[in-house]
Design a protein around this motif. Sequence first.
Motif, PDB file in Angstrom:
ATOM      1  N   PRO A 261       0.805  -1.233   0.000  1.00 36.45           N
ATOM      2  CA  PRO A 261       0.000   0.000   0.000  1.00 36.45           C
ATOM      3  C   PRO A 261       0.831   1.273   0.000  1.00 36.45           C
ATOM      4  N   ASN A 262       1.933   1.294   0.774  1.00 34.22           N
ATOM      5  CA  ASN A 262       2.754   2.511   0.818  1.00 34.22           C
ATOM      6  C   ASN A 262       3.345   2.836  -0.548  1.00 34.22           C
ATOM      7  N   MET A 263       3.936   1.833  -1.182  1.00 38.88           N
ATOM      8  CA  MET A 263       4.573   2.061  -2.480  1.00 38.88           C
ATOM      9  C   MET A 263       3.529   2.322  -3.567  1.00 38.88           C
ATOM     10  N   LEU A 264       2.397   1.649  -3.463  1.00 35.36           N
ATOM     11  CA  LEU A 264       1.329   1.884  -4.426  1.00 35.36           C
ATOM     12  C   LEU A 264       0.833   3.327  -4.330  1.00 35.36           C
ATOM     13  N   LEU A 265       0.695   3.831  -3.106  1.00 41.19           N
ATOM     14  CA  LEU A 265       0.255   5.212  -2.931  1.00 41.19           C
ATOM     15  C   LEU A 265       1.301   6.185  -3.488  1.00 41.19           C
ATOM     16  N   ALA A 266       2.577   5.919  -3.221  1.00 43.10           N
ATOM     17  CA  ALA A 266       3.637   6.790  -3.738  1.00 43.10           C
ATOM     18  C   ALA A 266       3.598   6.829  -5.265  1.00 43.10           C
ATOM     19  N   MET A 267       3.393   5.679  -5.895  1.00 40.44           N
ATOM     20  CA  MET A 267       3.346   5.638  -7.352  1.00 40.44           C
ATOM     21  C   MET A 267       2.105   6.350  -7.889  1.00 40.44           C
ATOM     22  N   THR A 268       0.955   6.109  -7.250  1.00 41.13           N
ATOM     23  CA  THR A 268      -0.287   6.741  -7.689  1.00 41.13           C
ATOM     24  C   THR A 268      -0.211   8.264  -7.564  1.00 41.13           C
ATOM     25  N   HIS A 269       0.316   8.736  -6.452  1.00 40.51           N
ATOM     26  CA  HIS A 269       0.458  10.182  -6.288  1.00 40.51           C
ATOM     27  C   HIS A 269       1.531  10.740  -7.208  1.00 40.51           C
ATOM     28  N   GLY A 270       2.544   9.932  -7.518  1.00 37.96           N
ATOM     29  CA  GLY A 270       3.535  10.369  -8.489  1.00 37.96           C
ATOM     30  C   GLY A 270       2.911  10.608  -9.850  1.00 37.96           C
ATOM     31  N   ILE A 271       1.950   9.757 -10.214  1.00 36.20           N
ATOM     32  CA  ILE A 271       1.244   9.909 -11.486  1.00 36.20           C
ATOM     33  C   ILE A 271       0.443  11.213 -11.503  1.00 36.20           C
ATOM     34  N   HIS A 272      -0.300  11.455 -10.436  1.00 39.30           N
ATOM     35  CA  HIS A 272      -1.263  12.556 -10.429  1.00 39.30           C
ATOM     36  C   HIS A 272      -0.692  13.886  -9.939  1.00 39.30           C
ATOM     37  N   HIS A 273       0.390  13.830  -9.153  1.00 42.63           N
ATOM     38  CA  HIS A 273       0.892  15.072  -8.559  1.00 42.63           C
ATOM     39  C   HIS A 273       2.352  15.365  -8.901  1.00 42.63           C
ATOM     40  N   GLY A 274       3.026  14.426  -9.582  1.00 41.34           N
ATOM     41  CA  GLY A 274       4.427  14.635  -9.899  1.00 41.34           C
ATOM     42  C   GLY A 274       5.320  14.397  -8.688  1.00 41.34           C
ATOM     43  N   MET A 275       6.635  14.427  -8.919  1.00 44.87           N
ATOM     44  CA  MET A 275       7.583  14.169  -7.836  1.00 44.87           C
ATOM     45  C   MET A 275       7.468  15.204  -6.719  1.00 44.87           C
ATOM     46  N   ARG A 276       7.377  16.480  -7.083  1.00 52.72           N
ATOM     47  CA  ARG A 276       7.327  17.529  -6.068  1.00 52.72           C
ATOM     48  C   ARG A 276       6.065  17.398  -5.224  1.00 52.72           C
ATOM     49  N   GLY A 277       4.930  17.149  -5.862  1.00 54.27           N
ATOM     50  CA  GLY A 277       3.679  17.025  -5.123  1.00 54.27           C
ATOM     51  C   GLY A 277       3.630  15.794  -4.241  1.00 54.27           C
ATOM     52  N   THR A 278       4.357  14.728  -4.634  1.00 58.22           N
ATOM     53  CA  THR A 278       4.336  13.482  -3.873  1.00 58.22           C
ATOM     54  C   THR A 278       5.248  13.548  -2.661  1.00 58.22           C
ATOM     55  N   PHE A 279       6.117  14.542  -2.599  1.00 55.78           N
ATOM     56  CA  PHE A 279       6.994  14.683  -1.433  1.00 55.78           C
ATOM     57  C   PHE A 279       6.175  14.773  -0.147  1.00 55.78           C
ATOM     58  N   VAL A 280       5.064  15.505  -0.176  1.00 54.32           N
ATOM     59  CA  VAL A 280       4.217  15.647   1.013  1.00 54.32           C
ATOM     60  C   VAL A 280       3.593  14.303   1.372  1.00 54.32           C
ATOM     61  N   THR A 281       3.189  13.536   0.368  1.00 59.35           N
ATOM     62  CA  THR A 281       2.637  12.206   0.619  1.00 59.35           C
ATOM     63  C   THR A 281       3.661  11.324   1.318  1.00 59.35           C
ATOM     64  N   CYS A 282       4.892  11.329   0.792  1.00 68.29           N
ATOM     65  CA  CYS A 282       5.958  10.515   1.388  1.00 68.29           C
ATOM     66  C   CYS A 282       6.267  10.990   2.807  1.00 68.29           C
ATOM     67  N   LEU A 283       6.154  12.277   3.045  1.00 71.68           N
ATOM     68  CA  LEU A 283       6.357  12.795   4.397  1.00 71.68           C
ATOM     69  C   LEU A 283       5.303  12.237   5.348  1.00 71.68           C
ATOM     70  N   GLY A 284       4.068  12.138   4.873  1.00 68.08           N
ATOM     71  CA  GLY A 284       3.016  11.523   5.682  1.00 68.08           C
ATOM     72  C   GLY A 284       3.287  10.053   5.944  1.00 68.08           C
ATOM     73  N   LEU A 285       3.729   9.332   4.909  1.00 74.32           N
ATOM     74  CA  LEU A 285       4.061   7.916   5.071  1.00 74.32           C
ATOM     75  C   LEU A 285       5.176   7.726   6.098  1.00 74.32           C
ATOM     76  N   MET A 286       6.239   8.520   5.983  1.00 74.40           N
ATOM     77  CA  MET A 286       7.376   8.363   6.869  1.00 74.40           C
ATOM     78  C   MET A 286       7.053   8.824   8.293  1.00 74.40           C
ATOM     79  N   SER A 287       6.184   9.834   8.431  1.00 75.70           N
ATOM     80  CA  SER A 287       5.776  10.276   9.766  1.00 75.70           C
ATOM     81  C   SER A 287       5.036   9.163  10.490  1.00 75.70           C
ATOM     82  N   ALA A 288       4.174   8.467   9.759  1.00 77.03           N
ATOM     83  CA  ALA A 288       3.447   7.349  10.364  1.00 77.03           C
ATOM     84  C   ALA A 288       4.398   6.227  10.745  1.00 77.03           C
ATOM     85  N   LEU A 289       5.366   5.930   9.885  1.00 81.90           N
ATOM     86  CA  LEU A 289       6.327   4.874  10.204  1.00 81.90           C
ATOM     87  C   LEU A 289       7.163   5.246  11.430  1.00 81.90           C
ATOM     88  N   ALA A 290       7.498   6.532  11.563  1.00 80.34           N
ATOM     89  CA  ALA A 290       8.235   6.973  12.756  1.00 80.34           C
ATOM     90  C   ALA A 290       7.396   6.759  14.007  1.00 80.34           C
TER      91      ALA A 290
END
Length: 210
Positions: free
Chosen positions: A22-51
């Motif tokens: 699910p984490n990687m799928l979300l990163a890829m899906t947001h990469g499609i729709h928001h680009g690398m810069r827009g997906t940075f915030v998504t990855c920040l949310g993913l990593m915050s939860a993992l922390a």
Amino acid sequence: MTLATWLLFVTTVFFVSATPGPNMLLAMTHGIHHGMRGTFVTCLGLMSALALIMAVSAAGLGALLATSVTLFALVKYLGAAYLIYLGVRTWRARAEPLNADGARRAAPVPAGRRFRTGFLVAMSNPKAFIFFTALFPQFMNAHAPQGPQLAILAATFFAIEASWQFAYAAGGARLAGWLGSARRVRLVNRLSGGAFIGAGILLTGVSRQA
């Protein structure tokens, strides 16, 4: 820990993190729709939860989930319900064609919502709590100070996990150039939504010993 032990940990986490989920799928899906810069915030949310998961696992919640059938089931079904909800929402999303740079032609999704989605997806799997509780001690020297070892393992995990998330996001961003028509966007929405729904359904079958 010895260098050999750390290298074994690196190898283990490298392949575990690379596995599509699910984490990687979300990163890829947001990469499609928001680009690398827009997906940075998504990855920040993913990593915050993992922390947070690592912190509460260190505090003993992972062990509690491993022994409490009721608590494990509650977290599992809540997580599965969220993944299925996210899948249905993705499946039914409007098929908005993307520009050549991968950006939506309509108004972008707010950064706060992207962060929240990433955070909730990463928090949706109770196995993550048990994973950290069970994984880290295998690579730690019980006769040496625990704090420095835990810090090294956590930093290593974060670096590898973040690298894979951005790799998936980059793959999605490159795929965005192909999504210039509503028909193709609809196809990706259906595939991504179906994958999230499938992940949610599979999560309901996960046991504490799996």
